[in-house]
Write a protein that holds these residues in place. Structure first.
Motif, PDB file in Angstrom:
ATOM      1  N   PHE A   1      -2.454  14.533   3.336  1.00 15.40           N
ATOM      2  CA  PHE A   1      -1.359  14.430   2.362  1.00 15.40           C
ATOM      3  C   PHE A   1      -0.466  15.671   2.366  1.00 15.40           C
ATOM      4  CE2 PHE A   1      -4.407  11.289   1.202  1.00 15.40           C
ATOM      5  CZ  PHE A   1      -3.651  10.224   0.740  1.00 15.40           C
ATOM      6  N   PRO A   2       0.509  15.694   3.261  1.00 17.37           N
ATOM      7  CA  PRO A   2       1.506  16.771   3.262  1.00 17.37           C
ATOM      8  C   PRO A   2       2.329  16.715   1.971  1.00 17.37           C
ATOM      9  CG  PRO A   2       1.614  15.449   5.265  1.00 17.37           C
ATOM     10  CD  PRO A   2       0.762  14.705   4.302  1.00 17.37           C
ATOM     11  N   PHE A   3       2.991  17.801   1.669  1.00 14.67           N
ATOM     12  CA  PHE A   3       3.742  17.865   0.408  1.00 14.67           C
ATOM     13  C   PHE A   3       4.839  18.910   0.534  1.00 14.67           C
ATOM     14  CE2 PHE A   3       2.068  21.949  -0.869  1.00 14.67           C
ATOM     15  CZ  PHE A   3       0.873  22.037  -0.162  1.00 14.67           C
ATOM     16  N   GLY A   4       5.641  18.994  -0.496  1.00 15.37           N
ATOM     17  CA  GLY A   4       6.669  20.026  -0.509  1.00 15.37           C
ATOM     18  C   GLY A   4       7.654  19.796  -1.634  1.00 15.37           C
TER      19      GLY A   4
ATOM     20  N   ALA B   1       0.812  -1.219   0.000  1.00 16.97           N
ATOM     21  CA  ALA B   1       0.000   0.000   0.000  1.00 16.97           C
ATOM     22  C   ALA B   1       0.845   1.269   0.000  1.00 16.97           C
ATOM     23  CB  ALA B   1      -0.931   0.003   1.214  1.00 16.97           C
ATOM     24  N   LEU B   2       1.809   1.347   0.924  1.00 20.15           N
ATOM     25  CA  LEU B   2       2.504   2.628   1.100  1.00 20.15           C
ATOM     26  C   LEU B   2       3.308   3.009  -0.128  1.00 20.15           C
ATOM     27  CD1 LEU B   2       3.595   2.509   4.842  1.00 20.15           C
ATOM     28  CD2 LEU B   2       2.068   4.149   3.763  1.00 20.15           C
ATOM     29  N   THR B   3       4.024   2.051  -0.680  1.00 17.78           N
ATOM     30  CA  THR B   3       4.761   2.359  -1.911  1.00 17.78           C
ATOM     31  C   THR B   3       3.800   2.444  -3.095  1.00 17.78           C
ATOM     32  OG1 THR B   3       6.783   1.285  -1.129  1.00 17.78           O
ATOM     33  CG2 THR B   3       6.546   1.547  -3.510  1.00 17.78           C
ATOM     34  N   GLY B   4       2.974   1.428  -3.231  1.00 19.40           N
ATOM     35  CA  GLY B   4       2.183   1.302  -4.447  1.00 19.40           C
ATOM     36  C   GLY B   4       1.196   2.432  -4.654  1.00 19.40           C
ATOM     37  N   ARG B   5       0.475   2.783  -3.601  1.00 19.15           N
ATOM     38  CA  ARG B   5      -0.570   3.799  -3.763  1.00 19.15           C
ATOM     39  C   ARG B   5       0.023   5.204  -3.859  1.00 19.15           C
ATOM     40  NH1 ARG B   5      -4.783   0.688  -3.585  1.00 19.15           N
ATOM     41  NH2 ARG B   5      -4.980  -1.018  -2.066  1.00 19.15           N
ATOM     42  N   SER B   6       1.308   5.321  -3.510  1.00 21.83           N
ATOM     43  CA  SER B   6       1.977   6.632  -3.547  1.00 21.83           C
ATOM     44  C   SER B   6       2.788   6.834  -4.820  1.00 21.83           C
ATOM     45  CB  SER B   6       2.932   6.748  -2.348  1.00 21.83           C
ATOM     46  OG  SER B   6       2.257   6.499  -1.147  1.00 21.83           O
ATOM     47  N   MET B   7       2.688   5.877  -5.722  1.00 18.83           N
ATOM     48  CA  MET B   7       3.647   5.790  -6.817  1.00 18.83           C
ATOM     49  C   MET B   7       3.667   7.004  -7.740  1.00 18.83           C
ATOM     50  SD  MET B   7       5.650   3.227  -7.039  1.00 18.83           S
ATOM     51  CE  MET B   7       7.070   3.915  -7.829  1.00 18.83           C
ATOM     52  N   THR B   8       2.550   7.694  -7.885  1.00 16.02           N
ATOM     53  CA  THR B   8       2.513   8.810  -8.838  1.00 16.02           C
ATOM     54  C   THR B   8       2.814  10.150  -8.187  1.00 16.02           C
ATOM     55  OG1 THR B   8       0.119   8.851  -8.533  1.00 16.02           O
ATOM     56  CG2 THR B   8       0.958   7.706 -10.484  1.00 16.02           C
ATOM     57  N   GLY B   9       3.087  10.143  -6.896  1.00 14.10           N
ATOM     58  CA  GLY B   9       3.546  11.358  -6.235  1.00 14.10           C
ATOM     59  C   GLY B   9       2.626  12.539  -6.424  1.00 14.10           C
ATOM     60  N   ALA B  10       3.204  13.658  -6.789  1.00 13.13           N
ATOM     61  CA  ALA B  10       2.473  14.928  -6.836  1.00 13.13           C
ATOM     62  C   ALA B  10       1.777  15.149  -8.174  1.00 13.13           C
ATOM     63  CB  ALA B  10       3.446  16.074  -6.567  1.00 13.13           C
TER      64      ALA B  10
ATOM     65  N   SER C   1       9.815  16.929  -5.652  1.00 12.68           N
ATOM     66  CA  SER C   1       8.503  17.387  -5.180  1.00 12.68           C
ATOM     67  C   SER C   1       7.766  16.155  -4.683  1.00 12.68           C
ATOM     68  CB  SER C   1       7.725  18.051  -6.314  1.00 12.68           C
ATOM     69  OG  SER C   1       8.385  19.229  -6.735  1.00 12.68           O
ATOM     70  N   TYR C   2       7.437  16.173  -3.413  1.00 11.94           N
ATOM     71  CA  TYR C   2       6.871  14.950  -2.829  1.00 11.94           C
ATOM     72  C   TYR C   2       5.443  15.172  -2.346  1.00 11.94           C
ATOM     73  CZ  TYR C   2       7.457  17.078   1.776  1.00 11.94           C
ATOM     74  OH  TYR C   2       7.367  17.916   2.859  1.00 11.94           O
ATOM     75  N   VAL C   3       4.709  14.079  -2.291  1.00 17.31           N
ATOM     76  CA  VAL C   3       3.448  14.016  -1.552  1.00 17.31           C
ATOM     77  C   VAL C   3       3.516  12.729  -0.753  1.00 17.31           C
ATOM     78  CG1 VAL C   3       0.943  13.783  -1.662  1.00 17.31           C
ATOM     79  CG2 VAL C   3       2.123  15.220  -3.314  1.00 17.31           C
ATOM     80  N   THR C   4       3.284  12.809   0.556  1.00 21.76           N
ATOM     81  CA  THR C   4       3.375  11.581   1.348  1.00 21.76           C
ATOM     82  C   THR C   4       2.140  11.423   2.210  1.00 21.76           C
ATOM     83  OG1 THR C   4       4.728  12.856   2.867  1.00 21.76           O
ATOM     84  CG2 THR C   4       5.866  11.266   1.498  1.00 21.76           C
ATOM     85  N   VAL C   5       1.546  10.266   2.088  1.00 23.04           N
ATOM     86  CA  VAL C   5       0.363   9.969   2.903  1.00 23.04           C
ATOM     87  C   VAL C   5       0.740  10.012   4.375  1.00 23.04           C
ATOM     88  CG1 VAL C   5       0.746   7.484   2.764  1.00 23.04           C
ATOM     89  CG2 VAL C   5      -1.565   8.351   3.199  1.00 23.04           C
TER      90      VAL C   5
ATOM     91  N   LYS D   1      -1.728  18.516   9.231  1.00 20.92           N
ATOM     92  CA  LYS D   1      -1.336  17.273   8.572  1.00 20.92           C
ATOM     93  C   LYS D   1      -0.168  16.657   9.351  1.00 20.92           C
ATOM     94  CE  LYS D   1      -2.722  18.891   3.985  1.00 20.92           C
ATOM     95  NZ  LYS D   1      -2.395  18.865   2.544  1.00 20.92           N
ATOM     96  N   GLY D   2       0.217  15.460   8.951  1.00 30.65           N
ATOM     97  CA  GLY D   2       1.357  14.814   9.592  1.00 30.65           C
ATOM     98  C   GLY D   2       2.650  15.526   9.236  1.00 30.65           C
ATOM     99  N   ALA D   3       3.669  15.312  10.085  1.00 26.96           N
ATOM    100  CA  ALA D   3       4.944  15.984   9.837  1.00 26.96           C
ATOM    101  C   ALA D   3       6.149  15.078  10.097  1.00 26.96           C
ATOM    102  CB  ALA D   3       5.055  17.234  10.712  1.00 26.96           C
ATOM    103  N   GLY D   4       6.007  14.120  11.019  1.00 25.83           N
ATOM    104  CA  GLY D   4       7.174  13.428  11.562  1.00 25.83           C
ATOM    105  C   GLY D   4       8.048  12.732  10.551  1.00 25.83           C
TER     106      GLY D   4
END
Lengths: 179, 283, 794
Positions: free
Chosen positions: C644-647, C346-355, C468-472, C746-749
């Motif tokens: 979904f934090p980003f930066g 899930a974590l890798t796969g669902r995040s695969m397309t990023g931003a 440029s990231y987006v992380t669940v 949003k999350g930060a850690g």
């Protein structure tokens, strides 16, 4: 000197035997302590297990992480790489002995002010290391602080705020000295 | 658990006597002997040299030569003005060792006598033509640095002998030295360290040149082909580069996860060129 | 709700309440604990990657000084169950050794007939001192019959590979595909530009400076088991140990997490030692303590990452991406950790397309068993891998079409929210171009050519790399997690109690290990209730008395547990208003809670302070009809979805032209985590994310030989970043609140941890691009970069 003579000296009464132990007297955080220790006991174990001063930490036992730093006669050393018997007669300062009671040294206060603590496990070693640095270099540059910090690993990544804390102490010292 | 004894003699004579026993070994800074997994395997007798006051200090002789006691901490060597002024390669090598706490406690003698091929000081002492004072039960002898490192993990020290001091000859005329290092990212030892020492004659040609490598080859060693290629030449950038190309010829190199033998051979050439360039800039 | 956050407490860089005892060295960590009569444990590890255990002779060891007993698998096999796996990927077949309760199974605490990885626990020595226990380890004689081993995930799937488990034919745990493969393949076939790249992500070892440790005590009079251990999930340990491993009543187990010396994910597991110290304490009748060594940590504390991707990106010549596909291979290790399948599926796969808004995404992973230590999440879990892959592929695509990488990013950013990314995530809010533009401005992107020329004069190749990231974050919505395959729950849980004195106790199920929860949580309560921070205590990390909650991981604390605290505060205020209105004899709708008081709207001089209300609620002499006494609420708060934090991060590197050494000379980071509670703490988390992320980029990696010997066993051969290897990070934040919780947080850690690796690799590849170098796998050691310069990327 023959092998026999050497053996005689080794077996003589000046020898400190491993078992059951040898006497040592140290001054730890200003208190004189005398104990029987085994020769192979590292200083960090004497501090933590014998004296129950658990502020000094163990992270690797291979001399890299710096969690076990103490001041030995005023100089920062890795207490995992010093035998207790080597510290016989010496003065040891651990993190618990940097300040009196609930006081903080200017460095401890600067760590607090600058968010230089996260999990706090590397903090005792960092404080000891930076105390040593500031003793002989009261105004270290950022680069000097970072290089001096090579003996301390912080996996939380507090380095930048620790640098800032040390610089803030240096700046206060400089401005006080300039008055 | 093997039984371990500890001795802390306050005289060299007593130390040498103690080291006459087959299972005795000298203890200097401790950063190689007392860390794990070595510490739990220690047995026999440790002879701590720390209380022998005669073994600590940096002194300049009448002729300008400098003698450094074997138990002088590396931090003190790096900070000694006599070393900084005349033996920059040694000051730089000492300052590059490990981290601050290692430099506070590790010593000149330990760094030379310990067999780890990544130690920094051997290159500097080799390049600076250091003379090692070696004390045994019967005699004191002087061993030239170039005769000291004899093979992987091997030195010219006989059983029971100690390094007591190292004398660095006085620099002559226009001279300079430098140490260049690539650190191992984990241990901070040298993946490759090269020290160069040069002196120029009145015409600006290279009168003498000495270059040594540590960390890269199987043991610390002089790079004679580089030395002979440059001696007598005017040290132009091209001449330095050409000489450095011969660095490491005929040597076999170490290999680990971070640096292969090929890469170490390459670094030996690059760092030789850099060390020579900086050494010459001082001369 | 943003107006609540402009106040003096929330949003202020308050000094941490946690720090004085840490700065004085008084804080107790697990290894600092001593119980009367305590024994010490040392572990006998398998030296073999795969071996049959023919026999174990403990007799010699048991005669050693101080040794009380030596335990082997045979001593415990009928007294504790196999460890459970509580993540069974949904919608696919999966294969695990069976746990007796029908769950997927992990390893047994001690190996019995077979050891399947180097370091696996084979026996355990209990002795009077730690030194005596370790001294006896070599005296335990284990007769092994070595078996063939396999360490690489792809190799493990090949015909003839050594098999680890009868239950997993071909070593395959699962094949997990997501997205529409056919549509993605069609889009690739029709695209003007297609770029493919294999990307290898080695294992990372979290390497908390504090190794793992456990102290167990069994009280035969009460039958109660007490465990002190440095776990990020005390309640999870409690539940699994009681119900799924020891099989004892839930309320006979108590788990206490003392101060913890860093986790980064590595302490968020159920490890063998946790139930084992409890069982052994019962068997020997004394407390027992185990403290790991650094070598033990390298071998048996969870590893992370370890994925190989075959990625494809497709798009038009003018920079519009139409499809993205990746096929990944990942190993669980010799057994699954309790949540092992989560990161690579899930974590890798669902995040695969990023931003990026990519119409046709597809991902699949083959999850296998190999003769290696088990793998699980680390800071940046799963998303570090996906961000490295997508951000590398974006740069490769930009280069292929000759477009500035920043421009390609801008052209493809998601701009409409909420956004369904087609792989299972629903992005809540964002302004991706805002963060990118700010980072470009900070780094001076327009001057790069001049700086490259200047660096070249010094023998350096300068390179600039973007990520440029987006992380669940914000784990998580429990129903959603259940549908993913988690056998558990992930809501937040708080008890907030206002005492009759007006002092406040907050009890949280969250588990701090360096993130300053006590301070940040106090800030929320102080702000909402109008109470001084000093009057608020925060209780945590002891499952006796603390609500069942989830611990700290996955950047969930502030946006889930913090949100539950915020909700608790609203409910306390509601009740305070009811009590006060009744006592002041006005209608409840005519009062409002303002800064620690309930006052009559329009007549603020008519008011009651919180402590007066609290004491009256406690006396309960005169309460509104039907209202319970006391001023205390319990809140279970389940977020509606993830956030979904980003930066955007930008690395500037200089590569030594002669040696290949990479110097990270500048690092710019612009992050957006919505509203923040304590910016001083959040800034520290961002520093930590960068430090943890740049390690694998430049130097870290745990490597096995093909036959399963671990080559990186200590800090002598595994490097982690030191201060001198980092520049001063240049940070900024944009603020895009989430609509999903009352804090807008949003999350930060761990959210920006994935950025440094792609930023740094992109920078180094940029520095080498004129040589024809297209890609380099991490870690970018000097030698690897030097070789790339020699071979020009061939």
């Amino acid at each position: 000197m023959s092998e026999q003579a050497a053996q005689a000296l080794l077996e003589g009464q000046s020898a400190l035997q491993a078992v059951p132990g040898v006497p040592v007297t140290l001054t730890v955080n200003g208190q004189r302590v005398s104990r029987m220790v085994s020769v192979d006991q590292p200083l960090v174990s004497f501090i933590r297990d014998t004296l129950n001063l658990t502020g000094t930490k163990v992270g690797c036992e291979t001399g890299q992480c710096g969690a076990c730093l103490v001041l030995l006669d005023g100089v920062s050393v890795k207490s995992c790489a010093v035998l207790t018997v080597q510290a016989n007669g010496a003065a040891v300062t651990t993190v618990e002995g940097l300040a009196q009671g609930s006081d903080m040294t200017p460095l401890q206060a600067a760590f607090w002010d600058n968010h230089a603590v996260q999990c706090g496990f590397c903090t005792p070693g960092m404080l000891v290391s930076m105390t040593d640095l500031l003793q002989h270099n009261p105004n270290p540059s950022e680069g000097e602080i970072r290089t001096w910090m090579d003996g301390n690993m912080c996996r939380c990544g507090c380095y930048q705020n620790i640098v800032r804390a040390v610089r803030s102490v240096a700046e206060k010292t400089q401005s006080a000295g300039g008055e | 658990m093997t039984s371990l004894s500890y001795y802390s003699p306050d005289s060299l004579t007593e130390a040498i006597t103690l080291l006459g026993s087959a299972d005795a070994r000298p203890l200097a800074g401790g950063y190689s002997l007392l860390i794990e997994p070595q510490r739990s395997k220690l047995g026999g007798a440790l002879v701590d040299l720390r209380r022998i006051g005669d073994l600590v200090g940096v002194t300049q002789g009448q002729g300008g030569e400098v003698t450094i006691g074997a138990m002088t901490p590396l931090a003190a060597i790096a900070a000694a003005s006599a070393v900084q002024q005349s033996y920059a390669a040694l000051a730089e090598a000492a300052a590059s060792v490990g981290d601050a706490q290692v430099r506070n406690r590790a010593t000149l003698g330990g760094n030379l006598a310990q067999s780890d091929a990544g130690n920094d000081l051997p290159a500097a002492i080799l390049a600076l033509g250091g003379l090692l004072h070696v004390q045994g039960a019967r005699e004191e002898r002087i061993v030239a640095a170039s005769d000291f490192f004899t093979g992987p993990g091997q030195t010219a020290l006989a059983a029971g002998e100690l390094i007591t001091a190292v004398t660095l000859p006085a620099p002559t005329g226009r001279s300079g030295s430098a140490y260049e290092k690539m650190k191992h990212p984990a241990t901070l030892y040298a993946i490759c360290g090269v020290a160069a020492s040069v002196s120029l004659d009145a015409n600006g040609a290279v009168e003498a040149c000495s270059v040594a490598v540590t960390g890269a080859a199987e043991y610390p060693t002089r790079l004679k082909s580089v030395e002979s290629a440059l001696t007598g030449k005017t040290p132009t950038g091209d001449a330095i580069a050409a000489a450095a190309q011969g660095a490491g010829e005929g040597l076999s190199f170490r290999s680990d996860l971070f640096a292969s033998a090929d890469y170490r051979a390459h670094l030996t050439r690059v760092l030789t060129q850099r060390a020579l360039t900086r050494a010459l800039a001082q001369a | 709700m943003g107006h609540l956050l402009g106040g003096a407490v929330v949003g202020a860089p308050v000094k941490r309440r946690e720090d004085p005892e840490l700065l004085h060295g008084h804080a107790k960590f697990t290894a600092d604990l001593t119980l009367p009569g305590m024994l010490h444990l040392a572990v006998v590890h398998s030296p073999h990657a795969h071996a049959r255990i023919k026999s174990i002779d403990t007799s010699e060891a048991e005669k050693m000084p101080g040794v009380v007993r030596v335990f082997t698998g045979a001593d415990i096999v009928d007294k504790m169950m196999r460890l459970p796996v509580i993540w069974k990927p949904a919608g696919v077949d999966s294969h695990f050794p069976p746990h007796p309760y029908g769950l997927p199974g992990a390893q047994t605490a001690l190996a019995t007939d077979r050891a399947r990885y180097v370091g696996e626990w084979v026996a355990i020595v209990a002795a009077e001192t730690r030194e005596q226990a370790y001294a006896a380890v070599p005296a335990v004689k284990v007769d092994y019959e070595p078996l063939p081993a396999v360490a690489d995930a792809e190799e493990s799937l090949k015909e003839g590979a050594p098999l680890l488990h009868d239950e997993a034919p071909g070593n395959l745990c699962t094949h997990f595909p997501i997205g529409d493969r056919d549509a993605a393949e069609k889009a690739v076939a029709e695209a003007e530009v297609v770029v493919q790249q294999k990307i290898v992500i080695p294992r990372q070892v979290h390497n908390a400076v504090e190794t793992r440790a456990s102290v167990g005590n069994y009280d035969p009079e009460t039958g109660e088991y007490t465990l002190w251990t440095n776990t990020q999930i005390p309640a999870g340990n409690h539940y699994m140990i009681a119900s799924l491993v020891l099989g004892v009543p839930y309320n006979k187990v108590r788990v206490i997490a003392p101060h913890i010396g860093g986790g980064y994910g590595s302490k968020g597991y159920l490890y063998p030692d946790a139930p084992l110290v409890l069982l052994l304490s019962r068997l020997v009748g004394r407390p027992v303590k185990w403290v790991d060594t650094r070598e033990g940590l390298f071998r048996t504390t969870v590893h992370a990452r370890g994925q190989t991707h075959y990625a494809t990106i497709a798009g038009s010549r003018d920079g519009k991406i139409s499809a993205f596909m990746s096929t990944a291979y990942a190993s669980l290790g010799a057994y699954s950790s309790h949540n092992g399948p989560g990161a690579p599926t899930a974590l890798t796969g669902r995040s695969m397309t990023g931003a990026y808004a990519i119409p046709h995404p597809f991902y699949e992973v083959f999850l296998t068993y190999t003769n290696t230590n088990f793998v699980g999440p680390a800071r940046g879990a799963g998303r570090m891998e996906s961000m490295l892959v997508i951000e590398r592929m974006i740069d490769l695509y930009a280069r292929e079409i000759g477009m500035d990488p920043a421009e390609v990013r801008r052209k493809n950013f998601v701009t409409q929210f909420p956004y369904d990314n087609g792989l299972g995530w629903n992005y809540d809010s964002g302004n991706y171009a805002g963060a990118l533009n700010r980072a470009l401005e900070m780094v001076g992107y327009g001057d790069i050519a001049a700086r490259k020329a200047e660096a070249h004069q010094r023998g350096k190749r300068l390179g600039v790399g973007l990520a440029s990231y987006v992380t669940v974050a914000g784990v998580g919505p429990s129903g959603r997690m259940g549908r993913e395959g988690l056998i558990g729950s992930t809501w937040g849980n708080t008890v907030l109690r206002v005492h009759q004195t007006g002092d406040v106790t907050l009890i949280t199920g969250s588990q701090p290990h360096g993130q300053g929860h006590v301070t940040t949580f106090s800030q929320i309560v102080a702000q909402e209730l109008g109470v001084d921070m000093e009057r608020i205590e925060v209780i945590h990390s002891d499952t006796k008395g603390v609500p069942y909650a989830q611990g700290s991981y996955g950047s969930r604390t502030y946006s889930v547990e913090g949100a539950s605290i915020y909700e608790s505060a609203q409910r306390v205020k509601d009740k305070a208003c009811k009590v006060a209105a009744h006592l002041m004899e006005v209608a409840p709708e005519d009062v409002e809670y303002v800064n620690g008081k309930v006052q009559v709207k329009g007549a603020p001089e008519k008011a009651m302070g919180l402590s007066d209300i609290a004491v009256m609620a406690w006396f309960a002499w005169n309460l509104p009809q039907g209202l319970e006494p006391g001023l205390e609420v319990t809140t279970y708060w389940d977020p509606a979805d993830f956030n979904f934090p980003f930066g955007t991060h930008i690395a500037v590197v200089e590569v030594d032209e002669a040696t290949g050494a990479v110097d990270l000379v500048r690092y710019v980071a612009v992050d957006d985590v919505g509203n923040v509670g304590n910016p001083g703490i959040v800034e520290g988390q961002m520093h930590g994310n960068i430090a943890f992320g740049l390690g694998p980029a430049l130097m870290e990696g745990a490597f096995y030989s093909p036959d399963g010997q671990l080559l990186t066993n200590s800090f002598q051969d595994y490097a982690i970043p030191r201060a001198s290897g980092m520049p001063n990070f240049e940070l900024d934040r944009t603020v895009t609140p989430t609509p999903l919780n009352g804090l807008g947080a949003k999350g930060a850690g761990d959210v920006s941890e994935p950025a440094p690796a792609p930023a740094i690799v992109n920078a180094v590849v940029d520095a080498l691009s004129d040589l024809g170098v297209r890609h380099l796998d991490i870690p970018l050691t000097a030698e690897k970069v030097w070789r790339a310069m020699q071979t020009r990327g061939e």
